[in-house]
Design a protein around this motif. Sequence first.
Motif, PDB file in Angstrom:
ATOM      1  N   MET A 135      -0.501  -1.526  -4.955  1.00 61.29           N
ATOM      2  CA  MET A 135      -1.103  -0.225  -5.249  1.00 61.29           C
ATOM      3  C   MET A 135       0.021   0.707  -5.692  1.00 61.29           C
ATOM      4  SD  MET A 135      -3.852   0.605  -2.264  1.00 61.29           S
ATOM      5  CE  MET A 135      -5.059  -0.583  -1.690  1.00 61.29           C
ATOM      6  N   ASP A 188      -6.136  -0.272  -7.542  1.00 64.17           N
ATOM      7  CA  ASP A 188      -6.355   1.165  -7.374  1.00 64.17           C
ATOM      8  C   ASP A 188      -5.854   2.001  -8.548  1.00 64.17           C
ATOM      9  OD1 ASP A 188      -7.211   3.514  -6.035  1.00 64.17           O
ATOM     10  OD2 ASP A 188      -5.188   3.838  -5.263  1.00 64.17           O
ATOM     11  N   LYS A 219      -7.338   3.849   1.710  1.00 66.22           N
ATOM     12  CA  LYS A 219      -6.527   2.661   1.451  1.00 66.22           C
ATOM     13  C   LYS A 219      -6.877   1.540   2.429  1.00 66.22           C
ATOM     14  CE  LYS A 219      -4.101   5.078  -1.540  1.00 66.22           C
ATOM     15  NZ  LYS A 219      -4.332   4.953  -2.987  1.00 66.22           N
ATOM     16  N   VAL A 263       0.847  -1.194   0.000  1.00 63.38           N
ATOM     17  CA  VAL A 263       0.000   0.000   0.000  1.00 63.38           C
ATOM     18  C   VAL A 263       0.880   1.240   0.000  1.00 63.38           C
ATOM     19  CG1 VAL A 263      -1.810   1.251   1.236  1.00 63.38           C
ATOM     20  CG2 VAL A 263      -1.792  -1.233   1.253  1.00 63.38           C
TER      21      VAL A 263
END
Length: 350
Positions: free
Chosen positions: A148, A181, A102, A95
């Motif tokens: 991501m 994402d 998130k 992340v």
Amino acid sequence: MEILNYIDINKNSRVPMYQQIVDSIINNISTGNIELNHKLPSINTISEDFNLSRDTVEKAYNILKERNIIVSIPRRGNYVANVETTHKLNILFLVSKMSSYKMSIYNAFLNKIGINSKIDLVIYHCDEFVFLNTLKNAKMVYDFYVVMPHFKTEKLQHASFTEEALAAIQNIPKNKLMVLDNIMPPLLDDDDVNAVYQEYDKDIYEALKKGMNKINKYKKIALIYPEKSVYPYPRRILHGFRKFCLEFDKDYEILNEVCDDMVLNKGDLFITIQESDLVNLINQARNNELQLGEDIGVISYNDTPLKELLGIATMTTDFKIMGETAAQMLLSKGNGKIKVPFDFIDRKSV
């Protein structure tokens, strides 16, 4: 040795040979063909029988040792030491930053993937070095890699990828990779890459069109876009905003932040991205006795329960759907790219 019959090697496959050895042994432990305390073939035996380099077989065995599936006993060989871990998916979840959005994606993914999974969550803070170092240390021991991709340049601007980060991601077997994402442009046309993503420029453009009836009552639109930030935002948001304003002949302005004592004129519509700018804007509107939705308008980027409670209009993707869809694709071994819905949510602030 009978266990050799359970090792399946396809030299035409894109999956690395060492990974095929790992997968074969794990799958056959799961099905009961290979049992606890069974002795595995030696590295030399597998190397000779399948015409593989010794280093390839040794790498596979080292991965199995790191995952505590086998244990090496000096002068005796390698033995199955744990059958329980083979029933669990080992997932690396990368992340870009710690935020409510998130974490909404992560929590939805976690709930959907189920308890029979072990997820290592790493926050790499949009830092290329941390990202690359994490993948390097992972040594391809995971069943899946959820990434991501958001990076920052030296000038603290957003980048969907860097050349080194892209190369590292492309080194991950595609059947183990999930891009989440933000889809990197070089991977968009690769049919073998799985992704669940937003399209920032198209999303904001379409969302503003959906809110046109409310937007039309305002004289000017101001987008509060942090030009430089520790966690920068995609510049495609700017592109989509400009496209909307130019196409529909809207007077607009792009500001770096909501500064103290900013001039607020009746008929202004503000679009905020950062929470701090939203709070500052609401406070200044109250101090100037300006009513949201009447005197000035406010639309916030990314929805939260608190914004819903306060009646703040938003433009947002569905983070829960994003996380759940990614998990379901991994569980079902699905393939493809899915764009998550993005919407304009009309509330009293406009």
